[in-house]
Enzyme design. Structure first.
Site, PDB file in Angstrom:
ATOM      1  N   LYS A  89      -5.266   3.906   3.763  1.00 22.44           N
ATOM      2  CA  LYS A  89      -4.511   3.056   4.696  1.00 22.44           C
ATOM      3  C   LYS A  89      -5.375   2.007   5.416  1.00 22.44           C
ATOM      4  O   LYS A  89      -4.938   0.883   5.612  1.00 22.44           O
ATOM      5  CB  LYS A  89      -3.786   3.921   5.725  1.00 22.44           C
ATOM      6  CG  LYS A  89      -2.717   4.815   5.116  1.00 22.44           C
ATOM      7  CD  LYS A  89      -1.966   5.567   6.200  1.00 22.44           C
ATOM      8  CE  LYS A  89      -1.116   6.662   5.620  1.00 22.44           C
ATOM      9  NZ  LYS A  89      -0.264   7.304   6.621  1.00 22.44           N
ATOM     10  N   ASP A 145       4.372   3.741   9.890  1.00 27.40           N
ATOM     11  CA  ASP A 145       4.048   5.053  10.468  1.00 27.40           C
ATOM     12  C   ASP A 145       4.317   5.126  11.972  1.00 27.40           C
ATOM     13  O   ASP A 145       4.840   6.124  12.471  1.00 27.40           O
ATOM     14  CB  ASP A 145       2.568   5.388  10.240  1.00 27.40           C
ATOM     15  CG  ASP A 145       2.286   5.802   8.803  1.00 27.40           C
ATOM     16  OD1 ASP A 145       3.187   6.352   8.154  1.00 27.40           O
ATOM     17  OD2 ASP A 145       1.151   5.577   8.347  1.00 27.40           O
TER      18      ASP A 145
END
Ligand code: ATR
Length: 319
Positions: A89, A145
């Protein structure tokens, strides 16, 4: 020969799709290292099938050294999009062609949408292009997220962050994102506790600078809180101790408890909170809502959240 009594084939047909794979099937994928325990394919393929799309969502073990090549390769093969999980990420922030504000804010990319430039110069999601793509393709990085944390608190725990007093356990990667997201949602007060106190101190400083309206303290609260949130990795193993100091804090002082862990379904932390009368929820919702937001980015359609939740629960906890 299979041993007697063993099924000759998988009798669970819930994973079968309305449309068979053919030459017009389009693809999304998740990259991670490792990846084989990912529940995303089950959740996303159920969502795609429910939307009636002839798409598939695949999972690939991608080494970090190969991440760039694999993103470029997926673009070249006109994939619709990608999800990225551990350890990609942060790395992907430097690798995508364009960064959405969400990815810039959180310094991490968990969703890539491939887009092509149309004649008028605008970048359009590949899903919306019916003809073969002839123009340039770019990778556009997003982060779904952080929003998923807040949606999970609202939808699964009936907790409105604005004005809430929160005890956050853990100041690692997940804890930092949760703290900053909650601060951006205008919680009233944040108490930060972390094994390595210096990390909690650094996070408190960052919140004071970015969100001066939010009160932040390092340590346990003296009074009651609206929410206690576990963002440590304590609870993943059955032998783990509780993520809080039982002499300094009792769950009966919280209205609600959220554990970012979803395997096991109920950690010792959540069990203690439930016994103390708290509303509780585990981290499965975060996985669901980040995935639903990714599906929406790729398709432009409302994700079939109930279907995705069912598929996720079956995959993680069994039928
Ligand atoms: P993630 O990205 O999942 O947040 P991480 O950044 O490694 O992973 O953070 C793990 C969190 O769990 C940290 O808050 C960590 O505390 P430290 O910052 O002191 O390392 C916490 N944690 C992990 N093992 C722990 C343990 N045995 N006792 C207490 N806290 C622990």
């Amino acid at each position: 020969m299979p041993s007697s009594g063993a099924p000759l084939y998988n009798r669970d047909v819930s994973g079968l799709f309305a449309t068979p794979i053919n030459a017009t099937t389009r693809y999304c994928a998740v990259y991670g290292h490792p990846i084989k325990h990912s529940a995303s394919p089950a959740m996303q393929n159920a969502g795609l099938a429910a939307l009636g799309l002839n798409w598939r969502y695949l999972a690939f073990p991608v080494h970090p050294d190969q991440l760039q090549a694999c993103i470029v390769g997926a673009a070249a093969m006109q994939f619709i999009g990608l999800n990225l999980t551990v350890p990609h990420k942060l790395l992907a922030v430097e690798l995508v062609d364009a960064l959405d504000e969400s990815a810039r804010t959180w310094g991490a990319v968990n969703t890539i949408r491939f887009e092509t430039q149309t004649a008028d110069g605008t970048w359009t999601r590949l899903a919306d292009i019916k003809e073969p793509v002839t123009g340039p393709i770019r990778s556009h990085g997003f982060n779904t997220d952080a929003d998923a944390i807040v949606r999970a608190l609202r939808d699964d725990l009936s907790l409105e962050p604005r004005g809430a007093v929160v005890l956050l356990l853990g100041a690692g990667g997940a804890g930092r994102t949760a703290a900053l997201k909650l601060a951006s949602e205008n919680v009233r007060e944040l108490f930060l506790v972390n094994r390595t106190r210096a990390k909690a101190e650094a996070l408190a400083l960052e919140i004071r600078q970015r969100h001066p309206n939010v009160k932040v303290a390092v340590g346990y609260p003296n009074a009651s809180v609206d929410l206690v949130l576990n963002a440590t990795s304590l609870g993943l193993r059955s032998t783990d101790e509780l993520p809080f100091d039982g002499l300094a804090f009792q769950p009966s002082r919280a209205q609600a408890a959220y554990d970012m862990i979803y395997r096991p379904a109920e950690t010792a932390f959540l069990a203690a909170a439930r016994a103390a009368g708290c509303r509780t929820a585990n981290g499965l919702g975060m996985l669901l809502y980040q995935g639903a937001a990714a599906l929406e980015l790729w398709t432009g359609r409302i994700p079939p959240i109930d279907v995705m939740r069912d598929a996720l629960q079956k995959n993680v906890y069994g039928p």
